[in-house]
Design a protein around this motif. Structure first.
Motif, PDB file in Angstrom:
ATOM      1  N   GLU A   1       0.820  -1.214   0.000  1.00  0.00           N
ATOM      2  CA  GLU A   1       0.000   0.000   0.000  1.00  0.00           C
ATOM      3  C   GLU A   1       0.857   1.270   0.000  1.00  0.00           C
ATOM      4  O   GLU A   1       0.436   2.306  -0.523  1.00  0.00           O
ATOM      5  N   ALA A   2       2.042   1.202   0.529  1.00  0.00           N
ATOM      6  CA  ALA A   2       2.924   2.368   0.597  1.00  0.00           C
ATOM      7  C   ALA A   2       3.251   2.940  -0.789  1.00  0.00           C
ATOM      8  O   ALA A   2       3.639   4.103  -0.902  1.00  0.00           O
ATOM      9  N   TYR A   3       3.069   2.157  -1.833  1.00  0.00           N
ATOM     10  CA  TYR A   3       3.403   2.584  -3.192  1.00  0.00           C
ATOM     11  C   TYR A   3       2.175   2.986  -4.006  1.00  0.00           C
ATOM     12  O   TYR A   3       2.267   3.158  -5.215  1.00  0.00           O
ATOM     13  N   ARG A   4       1.052   3.182  -3.358  1.00  0.00           N
ATOM     14  CA  ARG A   4      -0.177   3.531  -4.068  1.00  0.00           C
ATOM     15  C   ARG A   4      -0.005   4.791  -4.924  1.00  0.00           C
ATOM     16  O   ARG A   4      -0.446   4.831  -6.068  1.00  0.00           O
ATOM     17  N   ASP A   5       0.630   5.819  -4.387  1.00  0.00           N
ATOM     18  CA  ASP A   5       0.817   7.061  -5.156  1.00  0.00           C
ATOM     19  C   ASP A   5       1.675   6.826  -6.395  1.00  0.00           C
ATOM     20  O   ASP A   5       1.403   7.386  -7.459  1.00  0.00           O
ATOM     21  N   ALA A   6       2.706   6.019  -6.267  1.00  0.00           N
ATOM     22  CA  ALA A   6       3.552   5.705  -7.424  1.00  0.00           C
ATOM     23  C   ALA A   6       2.747   4.976  -8.492  1.00  0.00           C
ATOM     24  O   ALA A   6       2.873   5.278  -9.684  1.00  0.00           O
TER      25      ALA A   6
ATOM     26  N   PHE B   1       0.454   7.377 -10.240  1.00  0.00           N
ATOM     27  CA  PHE B   1       1.223   8.168 -11.204  1.00  0.00           C
ATOM     28  C   PHE B   1       1.473   7.365 -12.478  1.00  0.00           C
ATOM     29  O   PHE B   1       1.254   7.859 -13.589  1.00  0.00           O
ATOM     30  N   CYS B   2       1.923   6.125 -12.329  1.00  0.00           N
ATOM     31  CA  CYS B   2       2.252   5.293 -13.492  1.00  0.00           C
ATOM     32  C   CYS B   2       1.021   4.935 -14.319  1.00  0.00           C
ATOM     33  O   CYS B   2       1.147   4.579 -15.491  1.00  0.00           O
ATOM     34  N   GLY B   3      -0.154   5.056 -13.724  1.00  0.00           N
ATOM     35  CA  GLY B   3      -1.381   4.786 -14.457  1.00  0.00           C
ATOM     36  C   GLY B   3      -1.986   6.015 -15.093  1.00  0.00           C
ATOM     37  O   GLY B   3      -2.856   5.906 -15.956  1.00  0.00           O
ATOM     38  N   SER B   4      -1.508   7.187 -14.709  1.00  0.00           N
ATOM     39  CA  SER B   4      -2.123   8.419 -15.221  1.00  0.00           C
ATOM     40  C   SER B   4      -1.204   9.228 -16.124  1.00  0.00           C
ATOM     41  O   SER B   4      -1.648  10.157 -16.781  1.00  0.00           O
ATOM     42  N   LYS B   5       0.064   8.888 -16.176  1.00  0.00           N
ATOM     43  CA  LYS B   5       1.040   9.601 -17.010  1.00  0.00           C
ATOM     44  C   LYS B   5       1.631   8.643 -18.024  1.00  0.00           C
ATOM     45  O   LYS B   5       1.810   7.464 -17.758  1.00  0.00           O
TER      46      LYS B   5
ATOM     47  N   CYS C   1      10.214   6.416 -13.589  1.00  0.00           N
ATOM     48  CA  CYS C   1      11.107   6.026 -12.493  1.00  0.00           C
ATOM     49  C   CYS C   1      11.632   7.260 -11.768  1.00  0.00           C
ATOM     50  O   CYS C   1      11.660   7.293 -10.534  1.00  0.00           O
ATOM     51  N   LYS C   2      12.039   8.251 -12.526  1.00  0.00           N
ATOM     52  CA  LYS C   2      12.543   9.486 -11.913  1.00  0.00           C
ATOM     53  C   LYS C   2      11.450  10.153 -11.082  1.00  0.00           C
ATOM     54  O   LYS C   2      11.691  10.610  -9.972  1.00  0.00           O
ATOM     55  N   GLU C   3      10.237  10.192 -11.608  1.00  0.00           N
ATOM     56  CA  GLU C   3       9.141  10.887 -10.934  1.00  0.00           C
ATOM     57  C   GLU C   3       8.631  10.142  -9.699  1.00  0.00           C
ATOM     58  O   GLU C   3       8.138  10.755  -8.767  1.00  0.00           O
ATOM     59  N   THR C   4       8.706   8.823  -9.715  1.00  0.00           N
ATOM     60  CA  THR C   4       8.150   8.036  -8.606  1.00  0.00           C
ATOM     61  C   THR C   4       9.202   7.526  -7.628  1.00  0.00           C
ATOM     62  O   THR C   4       8.866   7.098  -6.527  1.00  0.00           O
ATOM     63  N   GLY C   5      10.453   7.508  -8.057  1.00  0.00           N
ATOM     64  CA  GLY C   5      11.509   6.950  -7.222  1.00  0.00           C
ATOM     65  C   GLY C   5      11.613   5.442  -7.311  1.00  0.00           C
ATOM     66  O   GLY C   5      12.399   4.825  -6.585  1.00  0.00           O
TER      67      GLY C   5
ATOM     68  N   VAL D   1      12.333  -6.084 -17.311  1.00  0.00           N
ATOM     69  CA  VAL D   1      12.589  -5.170 -16.199  1.00  0.00           C
ATOM     70  C   VAL D   1      11.442  -5.263 -15.208  1.00  0.00           C
ATOM     71  O   VAL D   1      10.283  -5.426 -15.603  1.00  0.00           O
ATOM     72  N   ALA D   2      11.775  -5.168 -13.932  1.00  0.00           N
ATOM     73  CA  ALA D   2      10.774  -5.050 -12.865  1.00  0.00           C
ATOM     74  C   ALA D   2      11.311  -3.975 -11.913  1.00  0.00           C
ATOM     75  O   ALA D   2      12.203  -3.211 -12.287  1.00  0.00           O
ATOM     76  N   PHE D   3      10.804  -3.948 -10.696  1.00  0.00           N
ATOM     77  CA  PHE D   3      11.188  -2.891  -9.765  1.00  0.00           C
ATOM     78  C   PHE D   3      11.597  -3.480  -8.427  1.00  0.00           C
ATOM     79  O   PHE D   3      10.908  -4.338  -7.880  1.00  0.00           O
ATOM     80  N   SER D   4      12.717  -2.986  -7.900  1.00  0.00           N
ATOM     81  CA  SER D   4      13.255  -3.560  -6.677  1.00  0.00           C
ATOM     82  C   SER D   4      12.347  -3.329  -5.473  1.00  0.00           C
ATOM     83  O   SER D   4      12.421  -4.067  -4.504  1.00  0.00           O
TER      84      SER D   4
END
Length: 145
Positions: A57-62, A65-69, A77-81, A91-94
């Protein structure tokens, strides 16, 4: 979840909530749905692999973002960290708690005529039907918590 396709050098990711897992053709599979106007669609069409990354749940904002931009316009990646990591040829995300690496086995465009329940067409007011992908699950990575 984030659906990601491409190489470490060039990839795109998008948020998706439609999909599932199961057993088909004697294989463990997942199915995902992507509209042709999404940038990630181009990557899935050009590559035979993709990943599904699931987050806490901590990544909900990310994920919002990835669903709206669009990756055509911003560096997600730069915008969400989020930190990209190679997983096989993809590729996946750590930060993901679960990653499923898949190989596309089958794709089919959804069409208006195939809907038996026409009330579902409310999801396609602009005629922007998804392409359905059935993918073999090749690897599952789970982060130790």
């Amino acid at each position: 979840m984030l659906v990601t396709s491409g190489s470490a050098e060039k990839f795109n990711t998008m948020t998706a909530s439609w999909g599932g897992v199961g057993f088909l053709w004697n294989k463990n599979v997942c199915h995902v749905y992507i509209r042709p106007n999404r940038y990630t669609y181009e990557f899935v069409e050009q590559n035979e692999t993709l990943t599904l990354s699931f987050f806490t749940e901590a990544y909900r904002d990310a994920l919002k973002f990835c669903g709206s931009k669009s990756g055509r316009d911003v560096d997600k990646c730069k915008e969400t960290g989020l930190t990209p990591m190679p997983v096989g040829e993809c590729v996946a995300f750590s930060e993901a708690r679960l990653v499923i690496r898949c190989r596309v086995l089958y794709k089919q465009d959804m069409t208006e005529s195939a809907f038996l329940d026409k009330s579902l067409l409310v999801n396609y007011k602009n005629g922007d039907f998804h392409r359905a992908y059935v993918c073999e699950i090749e690897e599952i990575l789970v982060k130790d918590e």
